[in-house]
Design a protein around this motif. Structure first.
Motif, PDB file in Angstrom:
ATOM      1  N   ALA A 144       0.833  -1.215   0.000  1.00  0.00           N
ATOM      2  CA  ALA A 144       0.000   0.000   0.000  1.00  0.00           C
ATOM      3  C   ALA A 144       0.864   1.259   0.000  1.00  0.00           C
ATOM      4  CB  ALA A 144      -0.921  -0.005   1.215  1.00  0.00           C
ATOM      5  N   GLY A 145       1.974   1.179   0.724  1.00  0.00           N
ATOM      6  CA  GLY A 145       2.817   2.374   0.818  1.00  0.00           C
ATOM      7  C   GLY A 145       3.914   2.471  -0.216  1.00  0.00           C
ATOM      8  N   MET A 146       4.065   1.432  -1.024  1.00  0.00           N
ATOM      9  CA  MET A 146       5.167   1.380  -1.967  1.00  0.00           C
ATOM     10  C   MET A 146       5.242   2.550  -2.945  1.00  0.00           C
ATOM     11  SD  MET A 146       7.810  -0.349  -2.309  1.00  0.00           S
ATOM     12  CE  MET A 146       7.808  -2.087  -1.864  1.00  0.00           C
ATOM     13  N   SER A 147       4.102   2.963  -3.441  1.00  0.00           N
ATOM     14  CA  SER A 147       4.146   4.035  -4.442  1.00  0.00           C
ATOM     15  C   SER A 147       4.800   5.299  -3.909  1.00  0.00           C
ATOM     16  CB  SER A 147       2.745   4.327  -4.967  1.00  0.00           C
ATOM     17  OG  SER A 147       1.936   4.795  -3.924  1.00  0.00           O
ATOM     18  N   SER A 148       4.641   5.566  -2.626  1.00  0.00           N
ATOM     19  CA  SER A 148       5.281   6.776  -2.101  1.00  0.00           C
ATOM     20  C   SER A 148       6.700   6.465  -1.625  1.00  0.00           C
ATOM     21  CB  SER A 148       4.458   7.366  -0.965  1.00  0.00           C
ATOM     22  OG  SER A 148       4.423   6.503   0.155  1.00  0.00           O
ATOM     23  N   LEU A 149       6.898   5.250  -1.155  1.00  0.00           N
ATOM     24  CA  LEU A 149       8.230   4.886  -0.662  1.00  0.00           C
ATOM     25  C   LEU A 149       9.270   4.845  -1.784  1.00  0.00           C
ATOM     26  CD1 LEU A 149       7.344   1.915   1.719  1.00  0.00           C
ATOM     27  CD2 LEU A 149       8.225   4.162   2.392  1.00  0.00           C
ATOM     28  N   LYS A 150       8.865   4.268  -2.894  1.00  0.00           N
ATOM     29  CA  LYS A 150       9.838   4.072  -3.968  1.00  0.00           C
ATOM     30  C   LYS A 150      10.345   5.355  -4.595  1.00  0.00           C
ATOM     31  CE  LYS A 150       6.544   3.409  -7.735  1.00  0.00           C
ATOM     32  NZ  LYS A 150       5.872   2.408  -8.604  1.00  0.00           N
ATOM     33  N   GLU A 151       9.614   6.406  -4.384  1.00  0.00           N
ATOM     34  CA  GLU A 151      10.058   7.665  -4.980  1.00  0.00           C
ATOM     35  C   GLU A 151      11.194   8.320  -4.226  1.00  0.00           C
ATOM     36  OE1 GLU A 151       6.750  10.204  -5.334  1.00  0.00           O
ATOM     37  OE2 GLU A 151       5.772   8.978  -6.873  1.00  0.00           O
ATOM     38  N   ARG A 152      11.444   7.835  -3.035  1.00  0.00           N
ATOM     39  CA  ARG A 152      12.488   8.485  -2.266  1.00  0.00           C
ATOM     40  C   ARG A 152      13.626   7.590  -1.819  1.00  0.00           C
ATOM     41  NH1 ARG A 152       9.132  11.796   0.933  1.00  0.00           N
ATOM     42  NH2 ARG A 152       7.433  11.339  -0.483  1.00  0.00           N
ATOM     43  N   ALA A 153      13.796   6.463  -2.473  1.00  0.00           N
ATOM     44  CA  ALA A 153      14.889   5.574  -2.063  1.00  0.00           C
ATOM     45  C   ALA A 153      15.806   5.207  -3.225  1.00  0.00           C
ATOM     46  CB  ALA A 153      14.306   4.306  -1.447  1.00  0.00           C
ATOM     47  N   LYS A 154      17.084   5.169  -2.950  1.00  0.00           N
ATOM     48  CA  LYS A 154      18.048   4.802  -3.988  1.00  0.00           C
ATOM     49  C   LYS A 154      18.500   3.358  -3.847  1.00  0.00           C
ATOM     50  CE  LYS A 154      20.107   9.397  -4.541  1.00  0.00           C
ATOM     51  NZ  LYS A 154      19.969  10.218  -3.345  1.00  0.00           N
ATOM     52  N   THR A 155      18.316   2.842  -2.648  1.00  0.00           N
ATOM     53  CA  THR A 155      18.723   1.461  -2.395  1.00  0.00           C
ATOM     54  C   THR A 155      17.675   0.834  -1.476  1.00  0.00           C
ATOM     55  OG1 THR A 155      19.931   2.048  -0.393  1.00  0.00           O
ATOM     56  CG2 THR A 155      21.173   2.082  -2.470  1.00  0.00           C
TER      57      THR A 155
END
Length: 583
Positions: free
Chosen positions: A464-475
Motif C-alpha cells: 500500500a505504501g510502496m508508491s510513495s516509498l519508492k520515490e524516495r529511495a536509492k537502495t
RNA sequence: GGCCCGUUCGUCUAUCGGUCAGGACAUCAGGUUUUCAACCUGAAGAGAGGGGUUCAAUUCCCCUACGGGCUACCA
C-alpha cells in the motif's frame, strides 16, 4: 609464481578462465555461420596501417566451416528459471539430432544453417573460471555478451573454465551462477564445463600434429629455463625456440613430449578488433606455445579456441587483457583452418582512484552489491553505461539496452566505478518499478542481507505504501528506512530529533488533533483539511505541525509524507500512535 | 627489457578535421516544498605534455610522460 595475485583479478574481470582440459559441450543448436566479414577486412586493409579504425560491426562468421560438437554435456547448473523482470522471455531453440564431432572441413550440418538463421548468427559466451565470486568486472563482461546476443536474437552461452583443478571449486561455480542470476543474465543451454572437454582438446592437438601445424617438443622445463636464463644474461629476451620444431621423427627420444604450435616466425598477425581497432602483432614476438602439456592436458590457449569453435561462438567479447592472446589464439584457428570469431576486447574496470580494482576498493563481487541493496535493474543500467555509450542515453531499461547495445559504442579506456552515479540510477529504477515487483525484489534483498522477512500484515502495508516509498529511495536499505513507519510497532521508538520535536506544545496540539481524526473520513482531502485547519488554528504553518506528526508516526523527523503514512497505517493505528506521543 | 593497449570537466561519456567541446552523476548558488527524496534555474568544471600534417586539429602521424596488459608445460 610471479605476479600471481595481480593476475587473478584481471582474470576474473576478463571473465576468462583457466583452461586446461575438458571435453565436450552440447550445443542444442549447432552453429554454422557462412558469412564472413570479408568486407570489413577488406576495407581495413586498405587503410593506412597506423590509422586505426573501428570497423562496422562485423557479422560473425565462419568463412570456413563451423561445426559444433555435441554430446551430453556435463551440466553444472541450470539457467535461472525466471528471466529478469524487464528481460524478454527466453528463446528456446529447437535442438536438432545429436551431432557427432566432426573434423575440420566437414560440411556443415543443415540443422546448423537453419538455426543460425534463426539466431541471427550471433553466439556469445561468458567464460569465468570458478576460483571465487563473480567479479564486478566479470559481471559487466557477461552483461555485454548478454546484451549483444539478446539484442540480436542470438545465443548467450556460459562456460566454466574449471581446468585448474587446484583452484576451481564447486562453491565458486555456484557463486558465479548466483551472481549472474541476480543480475538477470540468463544463459542458453546448459553450463559447459571446460574440464570435461579435455579429451576433445587433446584430439584437436593431435589433429594439429597430423596437419603439421604443431610438433612434438621433447625439451624439458630445465632446458627451457636454461635457455631463458641465458638469454636474460645476455640482456636479450628472445622467445624460446624449440630445437624439435623441425626435428626428424627418427631422432625422437623415448620420453614424454609436449605438443607445441608451429607458429609462423615471420610476418604479422592482425587482430581486427571491434573495440581496439586493427592491432598488428609481429609473429616473431610470439613463441611456439604449448597446446598440449607433456602430461596430456590442454593449455588454456588451446582450450578456449576449441571450445569457442565447437560452441559456435561468433563474437568473443572479453577483457582486453586478452588482446595479445587473441593473436596466439588466432594462429590456432588458422592452424585448424577454422573461422576466426569477431573479436571485441573491452577495457577493464578500475577503482574510483583509477587503479586496478582490488580488495581495498571495497566491493568486488557482484553479490556484494546485491547485499548492499542495489536493485538489479539499476546495476545493469549502470554497468552497461560504464564504458559504453549510446549518445546521451543515461537511464534506460534492459530492453532499450538490448536494442541499442553495439560493439562500436564501447570505449577504449578503462572506466572507474562511481557509486554516486550507481545510486542515482538505482534510485530512478526503483522509482520506475512496478510496486509488486519491487516488493518482491525487496524481499529477496531481505533474505540475502540476513534481515527478518516481512509478515503478511507488513507485506500488505508495504504494498500500500510502496508508491510513495519508492520515490524516495536509492537502495533497499534506504527504502526500508523510509518504511520504518510501516515496519515498526507501538510503542514507536523515537530518535533524538523526534523526541525533540515532541515538545510540550506539540504534544498538546497532537492531543487536540485526535478527536478530529476520529471523525475523519480518512481520505487525503479530509485529512488535509483537518491538519491544515488545526495548524492554522494554532497560528502555525503546516510544516510546524508535520514535524511532531512524523515523530509520532515514524519516530523520525524524516519520513514519507504525513498523509501517505496516515493513509497507509490507517485510522486506528494513526490515532493510537498520536495518543502515545501526546501522553 | 621487448611487444601490445589506453589518456576529453572530479567521475561516466558525446564528438567520426571547422562545435560557444554537448549530456549525465557529483559539487556550489538560488527556487519550490511537508522533513527526506524529487523537481526547477543558474554557476563552476576537460582535450596529459611536446612536436608535426593541414587553410583548420580533441579528432590524423610521431615522441615523451603516466596508467594497464602480454611476454609460463597459469588461466
Amino acid at each position: 609464481m610471479r605476479a600471481h595475485a595481480s593476475h587473478d583479478a584481471a582474470k576474473c574481470q576478463a571473465g576468462h578462465g583457466h583452461p586446461e582440459r575438458l571435453r565436450r559441450l552440447r550445443p542444442e543448436a549447432p552453429q554454422t555461420g557462412h558469412e564472413q566479414n570479408q568486407t570489413a577486412c577488406h576495407e581495413i586493409s586498405c587503410k593506412p596501417r597506423l590509422h586505426r579504425q573501428r570497423e562496422p560491426e562485423a557479422d560473425p562468421g565462419a568463412k570456413k566451416d563451423r561445426h559444433p560438437g555435441k554430446q551430453d554435456t556435463p551440466r553444472i547448473g541450470h539457467r535461472p528459471r525466471q528471466p529478469p523482470q524487464d528481460a524478454p522471455a527466453h528463446r528456446h531453440l529447437v535442438s536438432g539430432p545429436p551431432l557427432a564431432y566432426q573434423m575440420p572441413n566437414a560440411s556443415a550440418p543443415m540443422v546448423s544453417e537453419r538455426l543460425s538463421r534463426m539466431t541471427g548468427h550471433v553466439v556469445t559466451r561468458f567464460a569465468p573460471s570458478p576460483t571465487g565470486y563473480l567479479h564486478i568486472g566479470g559481471g559487466r563482461t557477461a552483461l555485454f555478451n548478454w546484451l549483444f546476443a539478446r539484442g540480436r536474437g542470438g545465443k548467450f552461452l556460459l562456460r566454466i573454465e574449471d581446468t585448474d583443478r587446484e583452484r576451481s571449486t564447486p562453491e565458486a561455480t555456484a557463486a558465479i551462477l548466483r551472481g549472474l542470476e541476480w543480475l538477470g543474465l540468463d544463459w542458453d543451454g546448459d553450463v559447459i564445463s571446460q574440464f570435461e572437454r579435455r579429451d576433445r582438446h587433446a584430439e584437436v592437438a593431435h589433429a594439429m600434429l597430423a596437419r603439421g601445424t604443431a610438433y612434438k617438443c621433447f625439451s624439458t622445463r630445465e632446458e627451457i629455463e636454461a635457455f631463458r636464463a641465458e638469454a636474460e644474461a645476455k640482456g636479450s629476451y628472445a622467445v624460446f625456440q624449440s630445437p624439435w620444431r623441425d626435428a626428424d621423427p627418427a631422432t625422437y627420444p623415448d620420453r614424454p613430449f609436449a605438443i607445441r604450435m608451429k607458429a609462423p616466425r615471420e610476418g604479422e598477425t592482425v587482430i581486427d578488433d571491434q573495440v581496439q581497432g586493427r592491432v598488428v602483432i609481429k609473429n616473431e614476438t610470439l613463441d611456439d606455445m604449448i597446446v598440449l602439456r607433456s602430461d596430456g592436458t590442454p593449455t588454456y590457449m588451446l582450450a578456449v579456441v576449441v571450445d569457442d569453435h565447437d560452441m559456435g561462438v561468433t563474437h568473443v567479447i572479453r577483457g582486453d587483457d586478452h588482446l595479445v592472446n587473441a593473436a596466439r589464439q588466432q594462429m590456432i584457428y588458422d592452424a585448424m583452418d577454422w573461422s576466426v570469431p569477431v573479436w571485441a576486447h573491452i577495457p577493464l574496470i578500475h577503482g574510483p582512484d583509477g587503479k586496478k580494482l582490488s580488495k581495498r576498493h571495497g566491493a568486488l563481487g557482484v553479490e556484494e552489491y546485491q547485499v548492499m541493496g542495489y536493485p538489479a535493474a539499476g546495476m545493469r543500467n549502470y554497468l552497461t553505461r560504464l564504458g559504453w555509450a549510446h549518445g546521451d542515453a543515461e537511464f534506460f531499461t534492459s530492453e532499450q539496452a538490448m536494442e541499442w547495445f553495439d560493439l562500436k559504442g564501447i570505449g577504449r579506456a578503462p572506466a572507474r566505478l562511481d557509486f554516486k552515479k550507481l545510486e542515482n540510477l538505482c534510485g530512478q529504477h526503483i522509482a520506475a518499478s512496478d510496486d509488486a515487483a519491487l516488493l518482491h525484489e525487496l524481499e529477496a534483498y531481505l533474505a540475502v542481507a540476513n534481515l527478518p522477512a516481512l509478515s503478511e500484515h507488513q507485506r500488505g502495508l508495504m504494498l500500500a505504501g510502496m508508491s510513495s516509498l519508492k520515490e524516495r529511495a536509492k537502495t533497499f536499505p534506504e527504502l526500508l528506512e523510509k518504511a520504518r513507519y510501516i515496519l515498526t510497532t507501538r510503542p514507536v521508538a523515537r530518535d533524538e530529533a523526534a523526541e525533540k520535536a515532541l515538545d510540550p506544545v506539540s504534544r498538546g496540539i497532537l492531543a487536540s488533533l485526535t478527536p478530529r481524526l476520529r471523525n475523519a473520513s480518512w481520505t487525503k482531502e479530509d485529512l488535509e483539511a483537518i491538519l491544515t485547519g488545526t495548524a492554522a488554528e494554532h497560528g502555525l504553518g503546516f510544516g510546524k505541525l508535520a514535524a511532531p506528526l512524523r515523530a509520532a508516526l515514524a519516530g523520525r523527523t524524516v519520513s514519507p509524507s504525513v498523509y501517505d503514512m496516515m493513509l497507509v497505517i490507517g485510522q486506528d493505528e494513526t490515532i493510537a500512535r498520536l495518543e502515545d506521543a501526546a501522553a
